[in-house]
Motif scaffolding. Structure first.
Motif, mmCIF file in Angstrom:
data_model
loop_
_atom_site.group_PDB
_atom_site.id
_atom_site.type_symbol
_atom_site.label_atom_id
_atom_site.label_comp_id
_atom_site.label_asym_id
_atom_site.label_seq_id
_atom_site.Cartn_x
_atom_site.Cartn_y
_atom_site.Cartn_z
ATOM 1 N N MET A 1 101.300 -59.552 114.400
ATOM 2 C CA MET A 1 101.188 -58.102 114.315
ATOM 3 C C MET A 1 102.341 -57.519 113.501
ATOM 4 N N MET A 2 103.545 -58.059 113.692
ATOM 5 C CA MET A 2 104.691 -57.590 112.925
ATOM 6 C C MET A 2 104.548 -57.940 111.447
ATOM 7 N N LYS B 1 101.802 -58.436 109.782
ATOM 8 C CA LYS B 1 100.750 -57.595 109.214
ATOM 9 C C LYS B 1 101.276 -56.211 108.881
ATOM 10 N N LYS B 2 102.085 -55.686 109.758
ATOM 11 C CA LYS B 2 102.672 -54.366 109.532
ATOM 12 C C LYS B 2 103.557 -54.384 108.301
ATOM 13 N N TRP B 3 104.321 -55.457 108.114
ATOM 14 C CA TRP B 3 105.193 -55.559 106.952
ATOM 15 C C TRP B 3 104.380 -55.612 105.654
ATOM 16 N N ARG B 4 103.262 -56.341 105.692
ATOM 17 C CA ARG B 4 102.439 -56.449 104.477
ATOM 18 C C ARG B 4 101.833 -55.100 104.093
ATOM 19 N N GLU C 1 111.976 -52.297 101.864
ATOM 20 C CA GLU C 1 113.104 -52.369 102.783
ATOM 21 C C GLU C 1 112.604 -52.311 104.229
ATOM 22 N N VAL C 2 113.097 -53.236 105.039
ATOM 23 C CA VAL C 2 112.684 -53.315 106.437
ATOM 24 C C VAL C 2 113.927 -53.369 107.318
ATOM 25 N N ASP C 3 113.954 -52.546 108.349
ATOM 26 C CA ASP C 3 115.055 -52.570 109.317
ATOM 27 C C ASP C 3 114.790 -53.726 110.293
ATOM 28 N N ILE C 4 115.372 -54.890 109.990
ATOM 29 C CA ILE C 4 115.111 -56.094 110.768
ATOM 30 C C ILE C 4 115.481 -55.917 112.237
#
Length: 242
Positions: free
Chosen positions: A176-177, A179-182, A188-191
């Protein structure tokens, strides 16, 4: 008049008895403990009246968090700078002062193993009021028969078969995570934020059969309480007022 003097005299005696107890707690007892530790070859930072080493710890932690961290896995010196510093100075076994209370730190594997294998010989430290609100009255804070009972229940929950049954829910949370990133347009993603969400989602599914969105308010409240607890962990506490 004689009654007045008697009351005044009793008040003076009561005051001095309280003063004697206070000085015994914050001066005589710590110095005696420090002397006993050093006789056994255990060293540590010296005791500061009432405050102990809390000011030093707060200063070290504040300084360690300044500036950006290098990209490596050496986070111990940044997150626990006081332990890192004192281990290098005093060795793998040392003590420090949380207020007027001495705390023994053991990082020698064999000694740690002995403590864990003989838990009945070592009493747990009572958590402060902030930590108590987080951990409650469960296995972390329990002793004796209650601890044995809770430990057995925990062992069943973490049995290999039960853990295997959790894997699909964990995989689902990761997918799910991803998929959200794609689907995100930004690169830029706040890891930290994303991993916190993913971990909370896993806990919600595996432990409560729910989802993070349903328990978001509870997780946020626990996060804020954890921040407050960490902020107050090494603040100087007046022995009479807690």
């Amino acid at each position: 008049m004689s009654i007045g003097f008697l009351v005044f005299g009793l008040a003076i005696l009561y005051f001095f008895s309280l003063l004697a107890k206070f000085l015994h707690r914050v001066w005589w007892a710590p110095l005696r403990t420090q002397y006993a530790m050093e006789l056994q070859g255990i060293k540590g930072p010296s005791y500061k009246f009432v405050r102990g080493n809390t000011v030093e710890i707060s200063s070290m932690k504040s300084n360690s968090m300044r500036g950006n961290m290098e990209l490596n896995h050496d986070i111990f010196s940044r997150t626990m700078p006081h332990f890192y510093t004192w281990i290098n100075i005093y060795g793998k076994v040392f003590y420090f002062w949380n207020g007027e209370k001495a705390e023994l730190v053991i990082t020698e594997p064999e000694l740690v193993k002995e403590v864990l294998n003989k838990s009945e010989s070592y009493s747990r430290t009572d958590p402060d009021k902030y930590m108590r609100k987080i951990i409650g009255d469960g296995i972390v804070a329990s002793e004796g028969e209650k601890w044995v009972k809770l430990r057995k229940l925990a062992n069943q929950a973490f049995h290999a078969e039960n853990l295997k049954n959790m894997v699909p829910a964990m995989v689902e949370s990761v997918e799910m995570m991803m998929k959200k990133w794609r689907e995100e347009k930004t690169r830029e993603v706040d890891i930290s934020k994303e991993f916190t969400f993913m971990t909370s989602e896993m806990i919600s599914k595996t432990a409560f059969g729910s989802s993070y969105s349903q328990g978001e308010k509870v997780f946020n409240m626990l996060r804020q309480l954890s921040i407050i607890t960490g902020r107050n962990a090494y603040k100087t506490k007046i022995p009479v007022i807690r």
